[in-house]
Enzyme design. Sequence first.
Site, PDB file in Angstrom:
ATOM      1  N   SER A  64     -15.048  45.659  -3.850  1.00  0.00           N
ATOM      2  CA  SER A  64     -13.787  45.143  -4.384  1.00  0.00           C
ATOM      3  C   SER A  64     -12.967  44.320  -3.403  1.00  0.00           C
ATOM      4  O   SER A  64     -11.985  43.682  -3.803  1.00  0.00           O
ATOM      5  CB  SER A  64     -12.931  46.309  -4.904  1.00  0.00           C
ATOM      6  OG  SER A  64     -13.470  46.808  -6.099  1.00  0.00           O
ATOM      7  N   LYS A  67     -12.473  40.785  -4.388  1.00  0.00           N
ATOM      8  CA  LYS A  67     -11.445  40.395  -5.351  1.00  0.00           C
ATOM      9  C   LYS A  67     -10.339  39.549  -4.700  1.00  0.00           C
ATOM     10  O   LYS A  67      -9.677  38.771  -5.381  1.00  0.00           O
ATOM     11  CB  LYS A  67     -10.850  41.648  -6.001  1.00  0.00           C
ATOM     12  CG  LYS A  67     -11.878  42.417  -6.834  1.00  0.00           C
ATOM     13  CD  LYS A  67     -11.371  43.789  -7.280  1.00  0.00           C
ATOM     14  CE  LYS A  67     -12.450  44.553  -8.026  1.00  0.00           C
ATOM     15  NZ  LYS A  67     -12.028  45.920  -8.407  1.00  0.00           N
ATOM     16  N   TYR A 191     -19.346  38.953 -11.869  1.00  0.00           N
ATOM     17  CA  TYR A 191     -18.542  40.011 -11.246  1.00  0.00           C
ATOM     18  C   TYR A 191     -19.406  40.942 -10.395  1.00  0.00           C
ATOM     19  O   TYR A 191     -19.060  41.257  -9.245  1.00  0.00           O
ATOM     20  CB  TYR A 191     -17.818  40.800 -12.338  1.00  0.00           C
ATOM     21  CG  TYR A 191     -17.045  41.990 -11.827  1.00  0.00           C
ATOM     22  CD1 TYR A 191     -15.872  41.828 -11.105  1.00  0.00           C
ATOM     23  CD2 TYR A 191     -17.492  43.291 -12.064  1.00  0.00           C
ATOM     24  CE1 TYR A 191     -15.158  42.906 -10.622  1.00  0.00           C
ATOM     25  CE2 TYR A 191     -16.786  44.388 -11.600  1.00  0.00           C
ATOM     26  CZ  TYR A 191     -15.626  44.191 -10.878  1.00  0.00           C
ATOM     27  OH  TYR A 191     -14.924  45.272 -10.404  1.00  0.00           O
ATOM     28  N   TYR A 243      -5.778  50.715  -5.228  1.00  0.00           N
ATOM     29  CA  TYR A 243      -5.776  51.443  -6.495  1.00  0.00           C
ATOM     30  C   TYR A 243      -4.617  52.433  -6.531  1.00  0.00           C
ATOM     31  O   TYR A 243      -3.506  52.116  -6.114  1.00  0.00           O
ATOM     32  CB  TYR A 243      -7.129  52.128  -6.731  1.00  0.00           C
ATOM     33  CG  TYR A 243      -8.309  51.225  -6.494  1.00  0.00           C
ATOM     34  CD1 TYR A 243      -8.419  50.016  -7.177  1.00  0.00           C
ATOM     35  CD2 TYR A 243      -9.306  51.562  -5.584  1.00  0.00           C
ATOM     36  CE1 TYR A 243      -9.490  49.170  -6.961  1.00  0.00           C
ATOM     37  CE2 TYR A 243     -10.388  50.728  -5.373  1.00  0.00           C
ATOM     38  CZ  TYR A 243     -10.475  49.524  -6.058  1.00  0.00           C
ATOM     39  OH  TYR A 243     -11.535  48.702  -5.840  1.00  0.00           O
ATOM     40  N   VAL A 261     -15.434  50.151  -2.527  1.00  0.00           N
ATOM     41  CA  VAL A 261     -16.151  51.431  -2.537  1.00  0.00           C
ATOM     42  C   VAL A 261     -17.413  51.410  -1.677  1.00  0.00           C
ATOM     43  O   VAL A 261     -18.094  52.424  -1.543  1.00  0.00           O
ATOM     44  CB  VAL A 261     -16.481  51.902  -3.976  1.00  0.00           C
ATOM     45  CG1 VAL A 261     -15.205  52.166  -4.760  1.00  0.00           C
ATOM     46  CG2 VAL A 261     -17.382  50.909  -4.694  1.00  0.00           C
TER      47      VAL A 261
END
Length: 309
Positions: A64, A67, A191, A243, A261
């Site tokens: 992530s 992103k 993605y 998060y 992760v």
Amino acid sequence: MADLQATLDSIYSDILPRIGEGKVADYIPELAKVDPRQFGMAIVTVDGQVFRVGDADIAFSIQSISKVFTLTLALGKVGEGLWKRVGREPSGSAFNSIVQLEHESGIPRNPFINAGAIAVTDVVMAGHAPREAIGELLRFVRYLADDESITIDDKVARSETQTGYRNVALANFMRAYRNLDHPVDHVLGVYFHQCALAMSCEQLARAGLFLAARGSNPMTGHSVVSPKRARRINALMLTCGHYDGSGDFAYHVGLPGKSGVGGGIFAVAPGIASIAVWSPGLNKVGNSQLGAVALEMLAARTGWSVFGD
């Protein structure tokens, strides 16, 4: 800056007895195979110095953290229009929550939770076939890091494609609310490949240096984004980058950051340096357990927190 290597060495010495803590992301089969007893950290300063310790040269799946780069690309394509598709608020929910997405009529809370990142990927794909969009992202990251050796780990991408049922649900949900323009399988293909970018701590710190230096990479001279946009991306990382652990990270570390992760965390000390740390074992909210500890130590020992010493 002269004592920065000594500071890194002392952090590594303090972390060493704890290496292996946390739990690897075993719901992605390829990540389940990663040895948790690894730790690396790299710092690249805005004046071009590089400091590293431990396994800072081993490539890992940035997941992530990617992103941040797709968000930068999407803002370059559509500017502030992006915020019609995705919000800018902390989620307070798990990174793959469907409940929140339904409650908010298919508009993800921010670009760093999975649903938000999938929507951002859809924006980046405009005018591109999936393979072209993946190529554009890879070229962009190589350009930022000034390193043509950066690759996508196809095994990780396949592993995510075969097990990413929750992401399939999120994407279909947004498609039902007309917040995806491209076919779900095309968007998810891009993605999953962006999440499978493999980079070392040093490569990652180099790639993100523009966010520490008002939008330009001082090592290459390349202007990437405006100072205003760099500031806003940093603000989103500070409030949403971890998060439902974002507030805790801000409280303990006090730096804009984005976790993945795969066990990586990218962080920014504005005007000073970009930092990348990697330790595969995760805490209960999916962030690198020892990575967060190391960054807290770094902020405390350098006074780099954006909130002061």
